[in-house]
Write an enzyme that holds these catalytic residues in place. Structure first.
Site, mmCIF file in Angstrom:
data_model
loop_
_atom_site.group_PDB
_atom_site.id
_atom_site.type_symbol
_atom_site.label_atom_id
_atom_site.label_comp_id
_atom_site.label_asym_id
_atom_site.label_seq_id
_atom_site.Cartn_x
_atom_site.Cartn_y
_atom_site.Cartn_z
ATOM 1 N N LYS A 62 -11.740 6.424 -20.068
ATOM 2 C CA LYS A 62 -10.381 6.975 -19.964
ATOM 3 C C LYS A 62 -9.581 5.989 -19.130
ATOM 4 C CE LYS A 62 -7.775 11.114 -18.851
ATOM 5 N NZ LYS A 62 -6.693 10.471 -18.125
ATOM 6 N N ARG B 77 5.243 8.151 -24.084
ATOM 7 C CA ARG B 77 4.890 9.504 -24.486
ATOM 8 C C ARG B 77 6.011 10.518 -24.212
ATOM 9 N NH1 ARG B 77 -0.421 12.784 -22.762
ATOM 10 N NH2 ARG B 77 0.625 14.732 -22.352
ATOM 11 N N GLU C 104 -3.085 2.887 -24.343
ATOM 12 C CA GLU C 104 -2.699 2.897 -22.935
ATOM 13 C C GLU C 104 -2.336 1.484 -22.489
ATOM 14 O OE1 GLU C 104 -2.954 6.050 -21.920
ATOM 15 O OE2 GLU C 104 -2.946 6.018 -19.728
ATOM 16 N N LYS D 244 -14.844 12.387 -27.660
ATOM 17 C CA LYS D 244 -14.104 12.841 -28.848
ATOM 18 C C LYS D 244 -15.076 13.181 -29.967
ATOM 19 C CE LYS D 244 -10.293 9.727 -27.751
ATOM 20 N NZ LYS D 244 -9.552 8.515 -28.096
ATOM 21 N N CYS E 30 -6.035 16.919 30.408
ATOM 22 C CA CYS E 30 -7.222 16.515 29.656
ATOM 23 C C CYS E 30 -8.024 17.765 29.287
ATOM 24 C CB CYS E 30 -8.075 15.560 30.485
ATOM 25 S SG CYS E 30 -9.685 15.247 29.721
ATOM 26 N N CYS F 52 -11.441 17.495 31.501
ATOM 27 C CA CYS F 52 -11.517 17.539 32.975
ATOM 28 C C CYS F 52 -10.235 18.054 33.620
ATOM 29 C CB CYS F 52 -11.842 16.145 33.515
ATOM 30 S SG CYS F 52 -10.467 14.987 33.356
ATOM 31 N N CYS G 114 -6.254 10.274 29.370
ATOM 32 C CA CYS G 114 -6.673 11.139 30.478
ATOM 33 C C CYS G 114 -6.740 10.269 31.726
ATOM 34 C CB CYS G 114 -8.035 11.750 30.167
ATOM 35 S SG CYS G 114 -8.939 12.275 31.642
HETATM 36 S S1 IVH Z 1 -6.919 10.008 -26.789
HETATM 37 C C1 IVH Z 1 -6.868 13.570 -27.726
HETATM 38 N N1 IVH Z 1 -8.314 8.216 -25.464
HETATM 39 O O1 IVH Z 1 -5.125 10.175 -21.212
HETATM 40 C C2 IVH Z 1 -6.024 12.472 -28.155
HETATM 41 N N2 IVH Z 1 -6.405 9.128 -24.400
HETATM 42 O O2 IVH Z 1 -3.984 13.236 -20.519
HETATM 43 C C3 IVH Z 1 -5.100 11.975 -27.152
HETATM 44 N N3 IVH Z 1 -5.937 8.193 -22.179
HETATM 45 O O3 IVH Z 1 -2.195 10.971 -22.860
HETATM 46 C C4 IVH Z 1 -5.379 10.751 -26.468
HETATM 47 N N4 IVH Z 1 -7.614 6.786 -22.135
HETATM 48 O O4 IVH Z 1 -2.574 8.529 -22.297
HETATM 49 C C5 IVH Z 1 -7.250 9.038 -25.440
HETATM 50 N N5 IVH Z 1 -9.606 6.580 -24.445
HETATM 51 C C6 IVH Z 1 -8.553 7.405 -24.415
HETATM 52 C C7 IVH Z 1 -7.681 7.448 -23.317
HETATM 53 C C8 IVH Z 1 -6.609 8.340 -23.348
HETATM 54 C C9 IVH Z 1 -6.571 7.243 -21.488
HETATM 55 C C10 IVH Z 1 -4.752 8.922 -21.700
HETATM 56 C C11 IVH Z 1 -3.726 9.155 -22.742
HETATM 57 C C12 IVH Z 1 -3.512 10.652 -22.743
HETATM 58 C C13 IVH Z 1 -4.079 11.054 -21.430
HETATM 59 C C14 IVH Z 1 -4.633 12.450 -21.380
#
Ligand code: IVH
Length: 576
Positions: A114, A135, A174, A279, A397, A400, A415
């Site tokens: 992530k 976004r 991202e 996923k 203090c 003491c 102190c």
């Molecule tokens: S998939 C489920 N994959 O995390 C489909 N998101 O709050 C939507 N993000 O808005 C996104 N790494 O900006 C996906 N490997 C990744 C990700 C990722 C970071 C971010 C993305 C999304 C947020 C989730």
């Protein structure tokens, strides 16, 4: 209005404001952890009062106003998010839910890091980058095409790479700050968002930004993919950057291994990551699982342990150090951060209390990054209520009862009790017997406190008059141990370096290095005792402040008596 209703409204308002700052302004003011905790609290409250759930609640939908965008673009399909989990059990639950729903043995999960940055959607029309958009509120985002074109890893055109180009290709991913091994920015999102907003990126900005694509929508007659992983692999042919760690697994054991592995690698990666995304690989299954107004149900983020925790301040206690500095310490309701139980944190000084605006009974965020000492980083003022108690600056203090005073630049409260303060004396004894000083390992901290509290030692000289019968009076000390300690004390007298002896006296500002400088200059302790400030300042590395501390120390009658007795025949420290 009932209490729960008021609380629900309060948290909703707060989260909506945070959402606005995060999604529209790209300037979050709270950490993911604090945000997730507030959402969790809201969900709990809404579960208690389901009648109060409304479609506009931030648990149901991200409700932000996007009026502020310069140039906005509607998303082709909403850019939704996914839920977060923090525990292995939650992963098992997620997996069980999926298995119960599909009732098949083999389920493929695609796991990815992530990435911590800013989400963008990029549209290619006939292979040419048409626009890029943030976004925003998930439905409408801000046009950032010009700056996206400046990120060297994002292709501006995919027409020459392959013959098979989709008519429309929307990729999502991202934008992140490329980290080198030196920097570790905490405000990644702010910096990325800031860079994307700039009207003209300079060369150094361009080098700083990277991009990984994590999903795509393809409109093409010829191209069809049945799963997420294969689609991403295909995008690689267009030179679209895909993170190299993305992998597929079929059970939670392997997912955990991936999670642990990514967590270990985290400090070495050139992007910041705060967890993994799991996923469901099959598009057909993703479709079946569907969405809510806010999240895709087919994906989940398994976050890395947070280096932050929320807790409450139970009380404030004061520690008095060797030099009399009074340090306020917050006693906390115990929390565990990355394996360490934390029950108290230093507040350093009274300015820090003022700066943090912390009171007893406040709810606070405690942060511990790596092996760094934990500290309070924030007070959750919105949680403060009528039981909050202001922290007084003690004029006496707490140990003491001597009068306290500030040091010259008002940064430290001190102190004035000197060695009459049992806390200061205890710290001095600990220092005196430590390895770089007189070195008596048998005299541990607990034993020292007991000897002082039982009035067995009341000055440094008393240490050398200790006898076995004194020690065996103390709980936990038997004959054998007492003998050993007395032996150590005797041995310690025999051979003391002058520098160790100078250091052992605990003169304010005179550490190991200064003690060595002094020992080289004076050769014996008597010359140091009679020296004056002027001469002391001739030594390279000793300024007025330390020179004055040394001079003042030996001007003090009590100190002088102790030092002279220590080196007298009666006690007999042999100093070389
Ligand atoms: S998939 C489920 N994959 O995390 C489909 N998101 O709050 C939507 N993000 O808005 C996104 N790494 O900006 C996906 N490997 C990744 C990700 C990722 C970071 C971010 C993305 C999304 C947020 C989730």
């Amino acid at each position: 209005m009932g209490k729960i209703k008021r609380r629900i409204n309060g948290i909703r308002k707060l989260i909506n404001y945070w959402n606005y700052l995060y999604y529209v302004k790209n300037k979050p003011i709270v950490s993911d952890y604090e945000y997730d905790q507030a959402i969790k609290e809201l969900i709990l409250l809404e579960n208690r009062r389901p009648d109060l759930i409304i479609p506009e609640s931030p648990t149901q939908k991200i409700n932000v106003n996007i009026k502020n965008f310069h140039n906005s673009i509607n998303h082709i399909s909403p850019m939704l998010s996914f839920n977060s989990i923090y525990k292995y059990n939650d992963l098992i639950n997620f997996d069980n839910k999926i298995r119960n729903m599909f009732k098949i043995n083999r389920i493929v999960y695609c796991c990815e890091p992530k990435i911590d940055g800013v989400a963008v959607s990029i549209l290619y029309k006939n292979g040419k980058l048409k626009y890029a958009v943030t976004r925003g509120n998930g439905y409408i985002g801000e046009n950032v095409t010009n700056n996206i074109l400046n990120i060297s890893s994002i292709p501006s055109s995919i027409e020459n790479s392959l013959t098979n180009i989709p008519l429309l290709l929307e990729i999502r991913g991202e934008v992140f700050l490329i980290r080198n091994n030196k920097s570790n920015l905490f405000n990644e999102r702010n910096s990325v968002a800031g860079a994307l907003r700039k009207s003209n990126l300079n060369i150094s900005d361009k080098k700083l930004l990277g991009f990984y694509c994590y999903s795509a929508n393809i409109v093409s007659k010829e191209l069809f993919f049945d799963c997420h992983y294969n689609l991403l692999q295909h995008l690689k042919l267009y030179k679209i950057p895909i993170n190299k760690y993305i992998s597929c697994f079929t059970n939670t054991k392997d997912i955990i291994e991936f999670y642990n592995d990514m967590y270990k690698k985290k400090p070495l990666l050139n992007f910041n990551t705060d967890g993994i995304v799991i996923k469901i690989n099959s598009f057909a299954m993703q479709k079946k699982l569907g969405v809510t107004n806010k999240v895709h149900k087919w994906a989940i983020a398994y976050k890395f342990p947070s280096h932050e925790k929320i807790t409450t301040v139970k009380n404030i206690v004061y520690q008095v150090g060797r030099t009399g500095v009074i340090t306020p310490v917050a006693k906390l309701n115990t929390i565990n951060i990355a394996g360490a139980n934390i029950t108290s944190v230093s507040l350093h000084n009274f300015n820090e209390i003022k700066k943090l605006n912390v009171m007893i009974n406040d709810t606070v965020i405690v942060s511990r990054i790596g092996d760094v000492i934990p500290k309070i980083t924030k007070v959750l003022l919105y949680k403060r209520n009528s039981n909050a108690i202001k922290i007084d600056i003690p004029n006496k203090c707490p140990i003491c009862s001597s009068i306290t005073k500030y040091n010259f630049n008002k940064t430290k409260l001190i102190c004035t009790g000197k060695l009459n303060c049992s806390a200061q004396f205890t710290e001095l004894v600990k220092h005196f017997v430590s390895k770089d000083a007189i070195n008596i390992p048998g005299l541990g901290n607990k034993l020292i406190s007991k000897l002082i509290n039982n009035n067995i030692i009341s000055n440094l000289v008393d240490i050398f008059y200790l006898q076995e019968i004194d020690l065996i009076k103390i709980n936990g000390i038997n004959h054998k141990l007492a003998k050993k300690i007395i032996y150590e004390i005797k041995q310690s007298k025999k051979n003391i370096n002058l520098s160790n002896f100078i250091y052992s006296l605990g003169i304010n500002g005179v550490g190991v290095v200064t003690s060595i400088l002094l020992s080289k200059f004076y050769k014996n302790i008597n010359s140091l005792i009679i020296s004056d400030i002027k001469i002391l300042m001739q030594i390279k590395g000793i300024g007025f402040k330390i020179a004055k501390n040394i001079y003042d120390f030996f001007q003090d009658k009590n100190n002088l008596i102790i030092v002279k007795t220590l080196i007298s025949k009666k006690v007999g420290l042999k100093i070389f």
